[in-house]
Design a protein around this motif. Structure first.
Motif, PDB file in Angstrom:
ATOM      1  N   LEU A  96     -45.903 -29.778  50.183  1.00 54.32           N
ATOM      2  CA  LEU A  96     -46.275 -29.888  51.692  1.00 54.32           C
ATOM      3  C   LEU A  96     -45.195 -30.546  52.372  1.00 54.32           C
ATOM      4  N   ASP A  97     -44.154 -31.003  51.771  1.00 56.61           N
ATOM      5  CA  ASP A  97     -42.727 -31.478  52.367  1.00 56.61           C
ATOM      6  C   ASP A  97     -41.796 -30.292  52.800  1.00 56.61           C
ATOM      7  N   GLY A  98     -42.381 -29.828  54.122  1.00 61.43           N
ATOM      8  CA  GLY A  98     -41.489 -28.792  54.622  1.00 61.43           C
ATOM      9  C   GLY A  98     -42.635 -27.687  55.522  1.00 61.43           C
ATOM     10  N   PRO A  99     -41.795 -27.037  56.139  1.00 60.59           N
ATOM     11  CA  PRO A  99     -42.306 -26.248  57.159  1.00 60.59           C
ATOM     12  C   PRO A  99     -43.596 -25.411  56.605  1.00 60.59           C
ATOM     13  N   LEU A 100     -44.752 -25.330  57.199  1.00 63.84           N
ATOM     14  CA  LEU A 100     -45.947 -24.545  56.746  1.00 63.84           C
ATOM     15  C   LEU A 100     -45.707 -23.215  56.632  1.00 63.84           C
ATOM     16  N   ASP A 101     -44.585 -22.623  57.400  1.00 61.61           N
ATOM     17  CA  ASP A 101     -44.478 -20.947  57.469  1.00 61.61           C
ATOM     18  C   ASP A 101     -43.841 -20.598  56.215  1.00 61.61           C
ATOM     19  N   ASP A 102     -43.537 -21.476  55.002  1.00 63.95           N
ATOM     20  CA  ASP A 102     -43.123 -20.804  53.732  1.00 63.95           C
ATOM     21  C   ASP A 102     -43.985 -21.911  52.726  1.00 63.95           C
ATOM     22  N   VAL A 103     -44.879 -22.420  52.790  1.00 67.93           N
ATOM     23  CA  VAL A 103     -45.723 -23.056  51.929  1.00 67.93           C
ATOM     24  C   VAL A 103     -46.368 -22.185  51.078  1.00 67.93           C
ATOM     25  N   GLY A 104     -46.733 -21.024  51.222  1.00 72.13           N
ATOM     26  CA  GLY A 104     -47.270 -20.215  50.448  1.00 72.13           C
ATOM     27  C   GLY A 104     -46.411 -19.834  49.128  1.00 72.13           C
ATOM     28  N   LEU A 168     -59.484 -19.844  49.710  1.00 73.12           N
ATOM     29  CA  LEU A 168     -58.915 -18.658  49.342  1.00 73.12           C
ATOM     30  C   LEU A 168     -57.623 -18.242  48.876  1.00 73.12           C
ATOM     31  N   ALA A 169     -56.644 -19.225  49.045  1.00 72.49           N
ATOM     32  CA  ALA A 169     -55.484 -19.094  48.618  1.00 72.49           C
ATOM     33  C   ALA A 169     -55.650 -19.414  47.082  1.00 72.49           C
ATOM     34  N   ALA A 170     -56.298 -20.518  46.717  1.00 71.19           N
ATOM     35  CA  ALA A 170     -56.480 -20.899  45.209  1.00 71.19           C
ATOM     36  C   ALA A 170     -57.081 -19.658  44.857  1.00 71.19           C
ATOM     37  N   ALA A 171     -58.008 -19.097  45.192  1.00 71.54           N
ATOM     38  CA  ALA A 171     -58.727 -17.812  44.461  1.00 71.54           C
ATOM     39  C   ALA A 171     -57.908 -16.862  44.251  1.00 71.54           C
ATOM     40  N   GLN A 172     -56.858 -16.346  45.241  1.00 68.36           N
ATOM     41  CA  GLN A 172     -55.965 -15.418  45.113  1.00 68.36           C
ATOM     42  C   GLN A 172     -54.971 -15.764  43.846  1.00 68.36           C
ATOM     43  N   LEU A 173     -54.628 -17.266  43.683  1.00 69.48           N
ATOM     44  CA  LEU A 173     -53.732 -17.415  42.501  1.00 69.48           C
ATOM     45  C   LEU A 173     -54.480 -17.569  41.390  1.00 69.48           C
ATOM     46  N   ILE A 196     -44.001 -10.768  40.781  1.00 66.93           N
ATOM     47  CA  ILE A 196     -45.236 -11.289  41.098  1.00 66.93           C
ATOM     48  C   ILE A 196     -45.182 -12.285  42.116  1.00 66.93           C
ATOM     49  N   ILE A 197     -44.321 -13.199  42.273  1.00 62.81           N
ATOM     50  CA  ILE A 197     -44.117 -14.186  43.389  1.00 62.81           C
ATOM     51  C   ILE A 197     -43.943 -13.587  44.429  1.00 62.81           C
ATOM     52  N   ALA A 198     -42.861 -12.386  44.487  1.00 59.62           N
ATOM     53  CA  ALA A 198     -42.486 -12.097  45.917  1.00 59.62           C
ATOM     54  C   ALA A 198     -43.796 -11.260  46.534  1.00 59.62           C
ATOM     55  N   ARG A 199     -44.826 -10.647  45.601  1.00 58.93           N
ATOM     56  CA  ARG A 199     -45.794  -9.881  46.363  1.00 58.93           C
ATOM     57  C   ARG A 199     -46.851 -10.770  46.629  1.00 58.93           C
ATOM     58  N   VAL A 200     -47.139 -11.804  45.862  1.00 57.74           N
ATOM     59  CA  VAL A 200     -48.333 -12.643  46.145  1.00 57.74           C
ATOM     60  C   VAL A 200     -48.124 -13.802  47.081  1.00 57.74           C
ATOM     61  N   ALA A 201     -46.795 -14.246  47.313  1.00 55.03           N
ATOM     62  CA  ALA A 201     -46.529 -15.441  48.062  1.00 55.03           C
ATOM     63  C   ALA A 201     -46.936 -14.923  49.379  1.00 55.03           C
ATOM     64  N   PRO A 202     -46.764 -13.869  50.078  1.00 53.68           N
ATOM     65  CA  PRO A 202     -47.214 -13.710  51.462  1.00 53.68           C
ATOM     66  C   PRO A 202     -48.620 -13.688  51.686  1.00 53.68           C
ATOM     67  N   VAL A 203     -49.102 -13.251  50.573  1.00 54.38           N
ATOM     68  CA  VAL A 203     -50.669 -13.079  50.749  1.00 54.38           C
ATOM     69  C   VAL A 203     -51.158 -14.598  50.751  1.00 54.38           C
ATOM     70  N   GLN A 205     -49.484 -17.074  51.715  1.00 54.86           N
ATOM     71  CA  GLN A 205     -49.329 -17.710  53.156  1.00 54.86           C
ATOM     72  C   GLN A 205     -50.148 -17.060  54.183  1.00 54.86           C
ATOM     73  N   GLY A 206     -50.558 -15.652  54.180  1.00 51.83           N
ATOM     74  CA  GLY A 206     -51.578 -15.364  55.310  1.00 51.83           C
ATOM     75  C   GLY A 206     -53.039 -16.142  54.965  1.00 51.83           C
ATOM     76  N   HIS A 207     -53.409 -16.177  53.697  1.00 51.99           N
ATOM     77  CA  HIS A 207     -54.624 -17.189  53.702  1.00 51.99           C
ATOM     78  C   HIS A 207     -54.499 -18.539  54.284  1.00 51.99           C
ATOM     79  N   LEU A 208     -53.442 -19.115  54.065  1.00 51.56           N
ATOM     80  CA  LEU A 208     -53.253 -20.599  54.614  1.00 51.56           C
ATOM     81  C   LEU A 208     -52.988 -20.435  56.354  1.00 51.56           C
ATOM     82  N   THR A 209     -52.254 -19.770  56.909  1.00 51.76           N
ATOM     83  CA  THR A 209     -51.518 -19.842  57.909  1.00 51.76           C
ATOM     84  C   THR A 209     -51.568 -18.665  59.044  1.00 51.76           C
ATOM     85  N   GLY A 210     -52.299 -17.436  58.306  1.00 49.52           N
ATOM     86  CA  GLY A 210     -52.347 -16.341  59.041  1.00 49.52           C
ATOM     87  C   GLY A 210     -53.349 -16.365  60.123  1.00 49.52           C
TER      88      GLY A 210
END
Length: 211
Positions: A96-104, A168-173, A196-203, A205-210
């Protein structure tokens, strides 16, 4: 009459303290051995088929000692798998220590880091396999993941549906972890973790801040 000199006071007994230290060390070692056996038993057999008696037998102790250290079977399970979540719980502030736009990405990388580490993978397997089939184990899973980790993330989201987003983010992971590490469906099971990380992280992130 001259009084006789008082007898010298007995010296402290370092041996007794030494025995105490050894006893505490041995107790800690026994407790750790029970936890290690419990993680292996829950991982291999699941919650339903694992018993306190079986854990005690595999650890070479009496089942009363398992109850003495941990209590009920549910408490043994929670203690056995909590080690898998301690890195996540310790890292939640860093996530959580950082911008929310890359928390995913930070969250996704942390989760898959736990699964890729053999030390934490065994208790994670125990949790997932047990939680699928047993409500008691599922309740432990919810306490460790939802209440202690995802709720903290939801608290940082400035949206009215923050809790749903975090879940939803937790369910994805959790879903991808099930496919990769438990069911082992190809090609997900053998794909490079970074892919895997490269493909899943944007999804995530979308759940969290999209939108």
């Amino acid at each position: 009459m001259t009084e006789s000199a008082p007898a010298p006071a007995p010296e402290a007994a370092p041996l007794r303290r030494g025995r105490g230290r050894r006893t505490r060390t041995e107790a800690a070692g026994t407790r750790d051995r029970i936890l290690a056996v419990a993680r292996a038993e829950f991982s291999e057999r699941g919650y339903e088929k694992t018993s306190v008696r079986g854990i005690a037998k595999a650890a070479g102790v009496d089942s009363a000692l398992v109850h003495h250290y941990f209590g009920t079977k549910e408490q043994v399970f929670e203690a056995a798998v909590e080690v898998a979540f301690s890195p996540a719980l310790n890292a939640r502030d860093m996530i959580l220590d950082g911008p929310l736009d890359d928390v995913g990405e930070r969250l996704t990388r942390m989760v898959f880091g736990l699964w890729e580490n053999p030390v934490t993978r065994t208790p994670l397997l125990a949790i997932v396999r047990s939680a699928v089939n047993n409500e008691t184990a599922a309740a432990v899973f919810r306490r460790l993941v939802a209440a202690q980790l995802m709720r903290r993330i939801a608290d940082q989201l400035d949206t009215p549906d923050a809790q749903l987003r975090a879940e939803l983010a937790a369910a994805q992971l959790v879903g991808i972890a099930m496919l990769r590490y438990v069911i082992k469906i190809e090609p997900v099971a053998s794909a490079d973790p970074e892919q895997i990380i490269a493909r899943v992280a944007p999804v995530v992130q979308g759940h969290l801040t999209g939108p």
